[in-house]
Design a protein around this motif. Structure first.
Motif, PDB file in Angstrom:
ATOM      1  N   GLU A 126       0.592  -4.717   1.196  1.00 29.39           N
ATOM      2  CA  GLU A 126       1.686  -3.715   1.564  1.00 29.39           C
ATOM      3  C   GLU A 126       2.498  -3.837   0.299  1.00 29.39           C
ATOM      4  N   LYS A 127       3.255  -4.955  -0.147  1.00 27.53           N
ATOM      5  CA  LYS A 127       3.806  -5.142  -1.329  1.00 27.53           C
ATOM      6  C   LYS A 127       3.439  -4.286  -2.803  1.00 27.53           C
ATOM      7  N   ARG A 128       2.068  -4.210  -2.703  1.00 32.26           N
ATOM      8  CA  ARG A 128       1.309  -3.759  -3.873  1.00 32.26           C
ATOM      9  C   ARG A 128       1.465  -2.137  -3.669  1.00 32.26           C
ATOM     10  N   ILE A 129       1.445  -1.687  -2.178  1.00 30.52           N
ATOM     11  CA  ILE A 129       1.536  -0.173  -1.803  1.00 30.52           C
ATOM     12  C   ILE A 129       2.778   0.238  -2.563  1.00 30.52           C
ATOM     13  N   PHE A 130       3.839  -0.518  -1.836  1.00 30.87           N
ATOM     14  CA  PHE A 130       5.193  -0.005  -2.116  1.00 30.87           C
ATOM     15  C   PHE A 130       5.590  -0.006  -3.688  1.00 30.87           C
ATOM     16  N   GLU A 131       4.968  -1.157  -4.443  1.00 28.96           N
ATOM     17  CA  GLU A 131       5.223  -1.161  -5.770  1.00 28.96           C
ATOM     18  C   GLU A 131       4.811   0.170  -6.411  1.00 28.96           C
ATOM     19  N   ASP A 132       3.500   0.436  -6.088  1.00 28.03           N
ATOM     20  CA  ASP A 132       3.033   1.645  -6.803  1.00 28.03           C
ATOM     21  C   ASP A 132       3.840   2.916  -6.283  1.00 28.03           C
ATOM     22  N   ALA A 133       4.113   2.861  -5.040  1.00 24.50           N
ATOM     23  CA  ALA A 133       5.082   4.138  -4.610  1.00 24.50           C
ATOM     24  C   ALA A 133       6.394   4.128  -5.642  1.00 24.50           C
ATOM     25  N   ARG A 134       6.882   3.096  -5.772  1.00 22.12           N
ATOM     26  CA  ARG A 134       8.291   3.030  -6.443  1.00 22.12           C
ATOM     27  C   ARG A 134       8.100   3.487  -8.010  1.00 22.12           C
ATOM     28  N   GLU A 135       6.944   3.146  -8.623  1.00 26.98           N
ATOM     29  CA  GLU A 135       6.607   3.610  -9.950  1.00 26.98           C
ATOM     30  C   GLU A 135       6.315   5.050 -10.054  1.00 26.98           C
ATOM     31  N   LEU A 136       5.410   5.639  -8.878  1.00 27.36           N
ATOM     32  CA  LEU A 136       5.418   7.066  -8.984  1.00 27.36           C
ATOM     33  C   LEU A 136       6.735   7.760  -8.990  1.00 27.36           C
ATOM     34  N   ALA A 137       7.707   7.150  -8.209  1.00 32.34           N
ATOM     35  CA  ALA A 137       9.171   7.694  -8.085  1.00 32.34           C
ATOM     36  C   ALA A 137       9.949   7.639  -9.152  1.00 32.34           C
ATOM     37  N   ALA A 138       9.629   6.768  -9.819  1.00 35.58           N
ATOM     38  CA  ALA A 138      10.744   6.278 -11.064  1.00 35.58           C
ATOM     39  C   ALA A 138      11.005   7.228 -12.148  1.00 35.58           C
ATOM     40  N   ASP A 139      10.129   8.223 -12.302  1.00 32.98           N
ATOM     41  CA  ASP A 139      10.330   9.234 -13.171  1.00 32.98           C
ATOM     42  C   ASP A 139      10.693  10.676 -12.458  1.00 32.98           C
ATOM     43  N   SER A 140      11.007  10.724 -11.091  1.00 31.37           N
ATOM     44  CA  SER A 140      11.498  11.803 -10.596  1.00 31.37           C
ATOM     45  C   SER A 140      13.043  11.680 -10.300  1.00 31.37           C
ATOM     46  N   ASP A 141      13.833  12.957  -9.754  1.00 36.37           N
ATOM     47  CA  ASP A 141      15.068  12.884  -9.087  1.00 36.37           C
ATOM     48  C   ASP A 141      15.090  12.401  -7.791  1.00 36.37           C
ATOM     49  N   ALA A 142      13.926  12.267  -7.152  1.00 44.29           N
ATOM     50  CA  ALA A 142      13.863  11.935  -5.899  1.00 44.29           C
ATOM     51  C   ALA A 142      14.438  10.534  -5.388  1.00 44.29           C
ATOM     52  N   ASP A 143      15.061  10.260  -4.142  1.00 48.47           N
ATOM     53  CA  ASP A 143      15.395   9.130  -3.686  1.00 48.47           C
ATOM     54  C   ASP A 143      14.413   8.433  -2.767  1.00 48.47           C
ATOM     55  N   LEU A 144      13.781   7.385  -3.339  1.00 42.53           N
ATOM     56  CA  LEU A 144      12.734   6.903  -2.363  1.00 42.53           C
ATOM     57  C   LEU A 144      12.940   5.395  -1.829  1.00 42.53           C
ATOM     58  N   GLU A 145      12.844   5.393  -0.492  1.00 42.56           N
ATOM     59  CA  GLU A 145      13.063   4.036   0.289  1.00 42.56           C
ATOM     60  C   GLU A 145      11.550   3.733   0.800  1.00 42.56           C
ATOM     61  N   THR A 146      11.485   2.688   1.210  1.00 43.14           N
ATOM     62  CA  THR A 146      10.154   2.083   1.671  1.00 43.14           C
ATOM     63  C   THR A 146      10.517   1.342   3.095  1.00 43.14           C
ATOM     64  N   GLU A 147       9.820   1.859   4.169  1.00 37.63           N
ATOM     65  CA  GLU A 147      10.014   1.403   5.574  1.00 37.63           C
ATOM     66  C   GLU A 147       8.372   0.935   5.811  1.00 37.63           C
ATOM     67  N   ARG A 148       8.464   0.131   6.778  1.00 38.16           N
ATOM     68  CA  ARG A 148       7.254  -0.354   7.481  1.00 38.16           C
ATOM     69  C   ARG A 148       7.292  -0.285   9.084  1.00 38.16           C
ATOM     70  N   ALA A 149       5.895  -0.442   9.498  1.00 40.25           N
ATOM     71  CA  ALA A 149       6.012  -0.752  11.032  1.00 40.25           C
ATOM     72  C   ALA A 149       4.767  -1.168  11.208  1.00 40.25           C
ATOM     73  N   VAL A 150       4.433  -1.929  12.461  1.00 40.05           N
ATOM     74  CA  VAL A 150       3.420  -2.383  12.855  1.00 40.05           C
ATOM     75  C   VAL A 150       2.928  -1.764  14.112  1.00 40.05           C
ATOM     76  N   GLY A 151       1.821  -1.155  14.236  1.00 36.99           N
ATOM     77  CA  GLY A 151       1.186  -0.747  15.198  1.00 36.99           C
ATOM     78  C   GLY A 151       0.076   0.503  14.948  1.00 36.99           C
ATOM     79  N   ASP A 152      -0.083   1.173  15.932  1.00 33.47           N
ATOM     80  CA  ASP A 152      -0.833   2.534  15.873  1.00 33.47           C
ATOM     81  C   ASP A 152      -0.190   3.501  14.852  1.00 33.47           C
TER      82      ASP A 152
END
Length: 153
Positions: free
Chosen positions: A71-97
């Motif tokens: 999950e940390k790797r997935i979120f790091e990748d998401a942050r890298e993608l967002a780094a060059d944009s004007d978007a505000d990116l936050e990460t959230e997680r859940a456990v379940g279906d």
């Protein structure tokens, strides 16, 4: 007008494409990269190739440790993608279906739209495997944009 988007991420190329689409199409959006750890999925709820025969026992402390590292790797990748944009990116997680957690999050957090990937399976394959995207589309309280891989039709 700033939009609040939910983009489910699992490390797959399609979830990455969905995040790229959201970043490109919605300038100045507030985006939540949302990962759901499915405890019934021995593959860590991730698209990474995992040989479950060599992995820790499903549901064990070691299994959750590996799942959290993925999950940390997935979120790091998401942050890298967002780094060059004007978007505000936050990460959230859940456990379940995954489908249920995605819809619940959208209902509980003033989400304007969900953008997610789907393999575009049809017929018997979809019936056998189920489709998180299909369930989200049917149950979502907000519009859903589905990014599909047309090569898997």
């Amino acid at each position: 007008m700033s939009r609040h988007l939910l983009v489910p991420v699992d490390g797959s190329p399609l979830s990455r494409q969905a995040l790229e689409f959201a970043l490109e199409e919605y300038d100045n959006a507030s985006i939540v990269a949302f990962h759901v750890l499915d405890p019934t999925d021995p593959g860590y709820s991730s698209a990474t190739e995992i040989d479950v025969r060599n992995e820790p026992r499903h549901g064990s402390d070691e299994w959750y440790e590996r799942a959290n590292e993925e999950e940390k790797r997935i979120f790091e990748d998401a942050r890298e993608l967002a780094a060059d944009s004007d978007a505000d990116l936050e990460t959230e997680r859940a456990v379940g279906d995954p489908a249920r957690e995605i819809v619940d999050y959208a209902e509980d957090h003033e989400i304007d739209q969900i953008v997610m990937g789907s393999h575009g399976r049809s017929g018997a394959t979809r019936l056998l495997l189920g489709s998180v995207a299909e369930l989200v589309v049917r149950r979502s309280p907000v519009p859903v944009t589905v990014v599909r891989d047309e090569t898997e039709r």
